[in-house]
Design an enzyme around this catalytic site. Structure first.
Site, PDB file in Angstrom:
ATOM      1  NE  ARG A  38      -3.997  -2.096   1.954  1.00 33.35           N
ATOM      2  CZ  ARG A  38      -4.822  -2.596   2.847  1.00 33.35           C
ATOM      3  NH1 ARG A  38      -4.622  -2.400   4.130  1.00 33.35           N
ATOM      4  NH2 ARG A  38      -5.882  -3.278   2.464  1.00 33.35           N
ATOM      5  CE  LYS A 199     -15.230 -11.976   2.117  1.00 33.22           C
ATOM      6  NZ  LYS A 199     -14.504 -10.718   2.176  1.00 33.22           N
ATOM      7  N   GLY A 357      -9.279  -9.732  -1.185  1.00 36.00           N
ATOM      8  CA  GLY A 357      -8.091 -10.219  -0.484  1.00 36.00           C
ATOM      9  C   GLY A 357      -7.662 -11.599  -0.931  1.00 36.00           C
ATOM     10  N   GLY A 380     -13.064  -3.907   0.720  1.00 32.49           N
ATOM     11  CA  GLY A 380     -14.431  -3.400   0.904  1.00 32.49           C
ATOM     12  C   GLY A 380     -14.859  -2.432  -0.183  1.00 32.49           C
TER      13      GLY A 380
HETATM   14  P1  ADP Z   1     -12.230 -12.544  -1.450  1.00 37.21           P
HETATM   15  O1  ADP Z   1     -11.393 -12.316  -0.209  1.00 37.21           O
HETATM   16  O2  ADP Z   1     -11.395 -12.594  -2.686  1.00 37.21           O
HETATM   17  O3  ADP Z   1     -13.375 -11.567  -1.561  1.00 37.21           O
HETATM   18  P2  ADP Z   1     -13.752 -14.615  -0.123  1.00 37.21           P
HETATM   19  O4  ADP Z   1     -13.216 -14.155   1.169  1.00 37.21           O
HETATM   20  O5  ADP Z   1     -15.211 -14.431  -0.379  1.00 37.21           O
HETATM   21  O6  ADP Z   1     -12.904 -14.003  -1.336  1.00 37.21           O
HETATM   22  O7  ADP Z   1     -13.531 -16.192  -0.288  1.00 37.21           O
HETATM   23  C1  ADP Z   1     -12.265 -16.807  -0.275  1.00 37.21           C
HETATM   24  C2  ADP Z   1     -12.342 -18.147   0.393  1.00 37.21           C
HETATM   25  O8  ADP Z   1     -13.322 -18.980  -0.184  1.00 37.21           O
HETATM   26  C3  ADP Z   1     -11.043 -18.909   0.283  1.00 37.21           C
HETATM   27  O9  ADP Z   1     -10.477 -19.026   1.567  1.00 37.21           O
HETATM   28  C4  ADP Z   1     -11.450 -20.288  -0.275  1.00 37.21           C
HETATM   29  O10 ADP Z   1     -10.803 -21.353   0.368  1.00 37.21           O
HETATM   30  C5  ADP Z   1     -12.936 -20.312   0.021  1.00 37.21           C
HETATM   31  N1  ADP Z   1     -13.675 -21.227  -0.863  1.00 37.21           N
HETATM   32  C6  ADP Z   1     -13.791 -21.167  -2.193  1.00 37.21           C
HETATM   33  N2  ADP Z   1     -14.512 -22.176  -2.661  1.00 37.21           N
HETATM   34  C7  ADP Z   1     -14.896 -22.926  -1.597  1.00 37.21           C
HETATM   35  C8  ADP Z   1     -15.676 -24.107  -1.433  1.00 37.21           C
HETATM   36  N3  ADP Z   1     -16.215 -24.735  -2.474  1.00 37.21           N
HETATM   37  N4  ADP Z   1     -15.841 -24.574  -0.182  1.00 37.21           N
HETATM   38  C9  ADP Z   1     -15.262 -23.937   0.858  1.00 37.21           C
HETATM   39  N5  ADP Z   1     -14.549 -22.819   0.776  1.00 37.21           N
HETATM   40  C10 ADP Z   1     -14.355 -22.310  -0.438  1.00 37.21           C
HETATM   41 MG    MG Z   2     -11.659 -12.891   1.826  1.00 33.77          MG
END
Ligand code: ADP
Ligand code: MG
Length: 399
Positions: A38, A199, A357, A380
């Site tokens: 950053r 999420k 992230g 966010g």
């Molecule tokens: P970002 O941080 O990019 O917005 P998220 O926090 O929503 O993404 O999701 C990332 C997490 O989702 C990772 O830790 C990954 O392991 C998990 N994930 C992805 N697919 C699955 C799945 N089918 N079952 C469980 N966890 C999953």
């Molecule tokens: Mg995440």
């Protein structure tokens, strides 16, 4: 294209004071900065202002001190890292307004840089208190916002100051806004969005907006399980939000009305236990998942089809990995699709923007982050932008 002023609109600034909002909310371990990405993002802005002769005052928050002075959350914890990246000495000022800052400004010479204290030590910051904004603005001549990652908050340092001083987007903010505009503002079509990750409930607003904007929506990760379940597929003990079935249905309906093709996996990688290379690992059709299995990745046949979809597209927005990519071999789909996107971007036929992230971590893991057109590190703010929301910190710059 959005209309905001940039550093290009600034001439010589000798002796002028530039209040610059940057992101210094850096990851730390044992009082040491573990990742200075950053700082590096905002270094060009800081150095350019200094070069133009400004006295540069850095404003940033650090952690969540909730309006109190918390010594372990002093932004001075980042001072060494900031000086190292800038290659210049930075004076630390333990206030953000008032006579101490005024005095510091008196000491600084044109081109010097100072770091003001954590803006969140003052209650007015998060309330966007006009009196605090006035007090800070009193020590500045111009305001530069280079922290897109904080632009979804209407705080004094991200929004309020833009109303009181001539306001400019810094180089990092400018690059981010240009990339986002190219991806969803006025994109070259067809546009494809990939949404995955864990999420689910917090990303439903993203999907609701995206289906009205994009031509193809690829749903993977835990998100896909919720949609498959809504369509009557038995997803076993997969990560899934069954109570969101109705919302998922509604999103699929909106997609159909909007001419957006939704791609859900038709083969998946499953296991009975969540571990690296588990004995129970197998690939099957989505309709063959048994009650004691969980879906941990999109299957190879589906990924191949998705890569073909990408080939027909000119723009890609990506948030959320397709599988549990931290645990092999559940990284396969994410890595494969990321490589396809990277190759198309490198050829110049695809504009690819990714954020989130874990998404950034997944693209780094795939070794393709550098080939994407733009990678946003703003969690966010990136998601709120994907929801189609106006970001207060950006709107204030456009006035
Ligand atoms: P970002 O941080 O990019 O917005 P998220 O926090 O929503 O993404 O999701 C990332 C997490 O989702 C990772 O830790 C990954 O392991 C998990 N994930 C992805 N697919 C699955 C799945 N089918 N079952 C469980 N966890 C999953
Ligand atoms: Mg995440």
């Amino acid at each position: 294209m959005t209309k905001f002023k940039t550093l290009d609109d600034l001439g010589d600034l000798t002796g002028k004071v530039a209040l610059v909002r940057v992101d210094l909310n850096l990851p730390m371990q044992d009082a040491h900065v573990t990742d200075d990405t950053r700082v590096r993002a905002s270094a060009p802005t800081i150095l350019e202002l200094a070069e133009k002769g400004a006295k540069v005052l850095l404003l940033a928050h650090f952690g969540r001190p909730k309006g109190e002075r918390v010594s372990t959350m002093s932004v001075s914890m980042t001072l060494d890292a900031v000086q190292a990246v800038l290659g210049k000495e930075v004076m630390f000022v333990p206030e953000i307004a008032g006579p101490v800052v005024e005095q510091a400004v008196g000491i600084l010479r044109p081109g010097d840089i100072a770091m003001l204290e954590n803006t969140r030590f003052w209650k007015g910051e998060e309330k966007n208190d006009p009196d605090l904004a006035k007090a800070i603005a009193a020590n500045g001549d111009i305001y530069v916002n280079d922290a897109f990652s904080a632009a979804h908050r209407a705080h004094v340092s991200t929004e309020g100051l833009a109303h009181l001083l001539p306001a400019y987007a810094g180089r990092s903010m400018e690059a981010e806004l240009k990339a986002l505009e190219a991806a969803l503002g006025t994109p070259v079509r067809p546009v494809c969005a990939v949404v995955g990750g864990a999420k689910v409930s917090s990303k439903l607003d993203v999907l609701t907006h995206l289906v009205t904007q994009v031509d193809h929506l690829i749903i993977g990760g835990g998100m896909a399980n919720t949609f498959l379940a809504a369509r009557g597929v038995n997803v076993g003990k997969s990560l899934c939000e069954h109570d969101l079935a109705a919302t998922a249905e509604k999103i699929l309906d909106t997609a159909e009305q909007s001419g957006c093709t939704v791609h859900l996996p038709y083969d998946v990688v499953v296991a009975k236990e969540f571990a690296a290379h588990p004995a129970s690992l197998r690939t099957c059709n989505v309709h063959e998942v048994s009650a004691d299995e969980m879906i941990l990745d999109v299957g190879p046949a589906a990924v191949e089809a998705l890569a073909d979809v990408l080939k027909t597209c000119r723009t890609l927005v990506w948030n959320g990995p397709l599988g549990a990519f931290e645990t092999p071999p559940f990284d396969a789909a994410t890595v494969a699709l990321a490589r396809s996107a990277a190759a198309l971007s490198k050829e110049g036929v695809l504009t690819s923007v990714a954020g989130g992230g874990d998404t950034v971590a997944a693209l780094n893991h795939a070794g393709v982050a550098a080939d994407f057109t733009y990678i946003s590190t703003a969690g966010g703010a990136f998601l709120e932008w994907m929801e189609g929301k106006a970001l207060p910190g950006v709107v204030a710059l456009e006035r």
